[in-house]
Write an enzyme that holds these catalytic residues in place. Sequence first.
Site, PDB file in Angstrom:
ATOM      1  N   ASP A 169      59.442  53.495  52.136  1.00 37.33           N
ATOM      2  CA  ASP A 169      58.235  52.267  52.091  1.00 37.33           C
ATOM      3  C   ASP A 169      59.145  50.806  51.752  1.00 37.33           C
ATOM      4  O   ASP A 169      60.494  50.638  51.193  1.00 37.33           O
ATOM      5  CB  ASP A 169      57.944  52.546  50.515  1.00 37.33           C
ATOM      6  CG  ASP A 169      56.921  53.775  50.622  1.00 37.33           C
ATOM      7  OD1 ASP A 169      56.714  53.757  51.454  1.00 37.33           O
ATOM      8  OD2 ASP A 169      56.410  53.495  49.450  1.00 37.33           O
ATOM      9  N   PRO A 199      45.547  39.356  32.447  1.00 34.49           N
ATOM     10  CA  PRO A 199      46.968  38.940  33.497  1.00 34.49           C
ATOM     11  C   PRO A 199      48.620  37.988  32.478  1.00 34.49           C
ATOM     12  O   PRO A 199      48.802  37.662  33.237  1.00 34.49           O
ATOM     13  CB  PRO A 199      45.906  37.213  33.361  1.00 34.49           C
ATOM     14  CG  PRO A 199      44.523  37.750  33.066  1.00 34.49           C
ATOM     15  CD  PRO A 199      44.038  39.225  32.068  1.00 34.49           C
ATOM     16  N   ARG A 223      50.703  57.846  44.503  1.00 35.48           N
ATOM     17  CA  ARG A 223      50.981  58.260  45.465  1.00 35.48           C
ATOM     18  C   ARG A 223      52.791  58.634  46.090  1.00 35.48           C
ATOM     19  O   ARG A 223      53.088  59.072  47.002  1.00 35.48           O
ATOM     20  CB  ARG A 223      51.036  57.291  47.279  1.00 35.48           C
ATOM     21  CG  ARG A 223      51.429  55.722  46.544  1.00 35.48           C
ATOM     22  CD  ARG A 223      51.426  54.895  47.561  1.00 35.48           C
ATOM     23  NE  ARG A 223      51.738  54.953  48.950  1.00 35.48           N
ATOM     24  CZ  ARG A 223      53.425  54.664  49.541  1.00 35.48           C
ATOM     25  NH1 ARG A 223      54.189  54.550  47.945  1.00 35.48           N
ATOM     26  NH2 ARG A 223      53.344  54.359  50.927  1.00 35.48           N
ATOM     27  N   GLU A 231      36.059  38.065  27.601  1.00 34.29           N
ATOM     28  CA  GLU A 231      37.045  36.860  27.907  1.00 34.29           C
ATOM     29  C   GLU A 231      37.932  37.472  26.937  1.00 34.29           C
ATOM     30  O   GLU A 231      38.946  37.346  27.147  1.00 34.29           O
ATOM     31  CB  GLU A 231      36.564  36.023  26.715  1.00 34.29           C
ATOM     32  CG  GLU A 231      36.883  34.917  26.494  1.00 34.29           C
ATOM     33  CD  GLU A 231      36.717  33.772  28.113  1.00 34.29           C
ATOM     34  OE1 GLU A 231      37.515  32.678  28.354  1.00 34.29           O
ATOM     35  OE2 GLU A 231      36.474  34.170  28.609  1.00 34.29           O
TER      36      GLU A 231
END
Length: 251
Positions: free
Chosen positions: A167, A87, A152, A114
């Site tokens: 896109d 994160p 993709r 953790e």
Amino acid sequence: MRIDILTLFPEMFSGVLGSSILGKAAEKGIVQFGLINFRDFSESKHGTVDDTPYGGGGGMVLKPEPLFRAVEAVAGQAKPRVILMCPQGRRYDQRLAEELAAEQHLVLICGHYEGYDERIRQHLVTDEISIGDYVLTGGELAAMVVIDSVVRLQPGALGNEQSALTDSFTTGLLEHPHYTRPAEFRGWQVPEVLLSGHHANIERWRLKESLRRTLERRPELLAQMELTQEMQQLLAEIEAERREESTGGQD
Ligand code: ADE
């Protein structure tokens, strides 16, 4: 392209890598996937991969040895991008997907504890990537997001080559609305222009609706773009239409 995934839960990937566009890309040889359980690279008899943090505190920390050994085993002499899913990393977006899609070899590291021993960040990985400002139970789902969006973009991966070019985000704008048969459904009509067969008008309508959608939902994307004269003209029309709507056609 080759993508090696280092994880303690390789079984999480089987459905995703074997199905749909990703499964077909692997079958066609466009991409090769390697699933490596880095517990196999543990130096301990019991396959230990984590330990308590120096300095105390809760949670477990992934040890450096198994991950260094696993990356060294898959990297060979070449220097692949080694990506830590976490994160705290750089926020993932289409630009980064395009950058990674140009690489020959990616190694993705998925943690589940953790944290990672800091020497992994400092001396093993080349990139840290976050898929958004929220915390997952592990890096696997995030790695799947990266893999899907990168594969993709490989030539030949999508049935219709056009679709990656138009896109949302690739063009800098959100995509225009799409319609298919029937031309009328429960009283709701498909816009007339799409049924007209007039290509230039259809293209103009699509660009205009793409601009309208971006203006309504993601105005900051428009602010970052260089607008052509046609786009400026269409935006002026959209703004005039909005003014008209808000005054109920009173002025
Ligand atoms: N691992 C846990 N949360 C994550 C996130 N948001 N992005 C990437 N990896 C993660």
